[in-house]
Write a protein that holds these residues in place. Structure first.
Motif, mmCIF file in Angstrom:
data_model
loop_
_atom_site.group_PDB
_atom_site.id
_atom_site.type_symbol
_atom_site.label_atom_id
_atom_site.label_comp_id
_atom_site.label_asym_id
_atom_site.label_seq_id
_atom_site.Cartn_x
_atom_site.Cartn_y
_atom_site.Cartn_z
ATOM 1 N N ALA A 13 0.836 -1.207 0.000
ATOM 2 C CA ALA A 13 0.000 0.000 0.000
ATOM 3 C C ALA A 13 0.868 1.253 0.000
ATOM 4 C CB ALA A 13 -0.935 -0.006 1.210
ATOM 5 N N ASN A 14 1.938 1.241 0.785
ATOM 6 C CA ASN A 14 2.846 2.391 0.835
ATOM 7 C C ASN A 14 3.472 2.667 -0.525
ATOM 8 O OD1 ASN A 14 2.411 2.961 3.528
ATOM 9 N ND2 ASN A 14 4.203 1.851 4.236
ATOM 10 N N SER A 16 2.379 1.739 -3.497
ATOM 11 C CA SER A 16 1.327 2.185 -4.418
ATOM 12 C C SER A 16 0.979 3.647 -4.170
ATOM 13 C CB SER A 16 0.071 1.331 -4.257
ATOM 14 O OG SER A 16 0.317 0.016 -4.658
ATOM 15 N N TYR A 17 0.870 4.015 -2.902
ATOM 16 C CA TYR A 17 0.542 5.395 -2.542
ATOM 17 C C TYR A 17 1.630 6.352 -3.017
ATOM 18 C CZ TYR A 17 -0.441 9.511 0.275
ATOM 19 O OH TYR A 17 -0.690 10.789 0.684
ATOM 20 N N LEU A 20 1.509 6.661 -6.854
ATOM 21 C CA LEU A 20 0.360 7.458 -7.253
ATOM 22 C C LEU A 20 0.587 8.924 -6.924
ATOM 23 C CD1 LEU A 20 -2.559 7.817 -8.262
ATOM 24 C CD2 LEU A 20 -3.303 7.261 -5.933
ATOM 25 N N ALA A 21 1.048 9.200 -5.717
ATOM 26 C CA ALA A 21 1.282 10.577 -5.302
ATOM 27 C C ALA A 21 2.294 11.266 -6.222
ATOM 28 C CB ALA A 21 1.774 10.611 -3.850
ATOM 29 N N LEU A 36 -4.411 14.836 -2.475
ATOM 30 C CA LEU A 36 -3.592 14.127 -1.490
ATOM 31 C C LEU A 36 -3.670 14.757 -0.107
ATOM 32 C CD1 LEU A 36 -0.436 13.602 -3.714
ATOM 33 C CD2 LEU A 36 -2.093 11.846 -3.049
ATOM 34 N N LEU A 63 1.538 2.693 7.833
ATOM 35 C CA LEU A 63 0.953 3.249 6.622
ATOM 36 C C LEU A 63 1.340 4.710 6.462
ATOM 37 C CD1 LEU A 63 -2.650 1.782 6.640
ATOM 38 C CD2 LEU A 63 -0.930 1.448 4.873
ATOM 39 N N CYS A 65 -0.171 6.794 4.185
ATOM 40 C CA CYS A 65 -1.371 7.587 3.949
ATOM 41 C C CYS A 65 -2.289 7.468 5.161
ATOM 42 C CB CYS A 65 -2.080 7.137 2.683
ATOM 43 S SG CYS A 65 -2.526 5.402 2.662
#
Length: 107
Positions: A13-14, A16-17, A20-21, A36, A63, A65
């Motif tokens: 998840a990190n 991917s975030y 994306l960011a 964001l 995490l 996010c």
């Protein structure tokens, strides 16, 4: 769920975030700051991360996010509890306005 599986999912998840960011920041900085909910300084740091740095940061067990909706009003507007479907777009618009105000406070 085992601890090792949870940690692997957090790392995924990190990463991917972060990816994306970085993509959002590079393509449309102003929209990225809003979507964001990050400051200009944070956006600068994220945009300059190398792939190796992103991998290293993503391996943390926390995490990166977080939920920006921390009160019942925004959650209620987003989930539309007890509302008719016709009011869905109005509720989401109201939630977006509230979140936009919080973005300005964070900046």
């Amino acid at each position: 769920m085992e601890t090792t599986q949870i940690l692997a999912e957090i790392r995924e998840a990190n990463l991917s975030y972060l990816m994306l960011a970085q993509s959002l920041i590079r393509s449309d900085r102003e929209q990225a700051l809003f979507r964001l909910g990050v400051s200009e300084e944070t956006a600068n740091m994220i945009s300059l991360l190398t792939p190796a740095q992103m991998m290293k940061i993503a391996t943390t067990n926390t995490l990166l996010c977080r939920f920006r909706m921390d009160d019942d009003l925004v959650w209620g507007l987003l989930t539309n509890h007890g509302k008719a479907a016709a009011n869905d777009s109005v509720s989401r618009l109201h939630a977006s306005i509230l979140l936009a105000g919080r973005h300005q406070e964070a900046a």
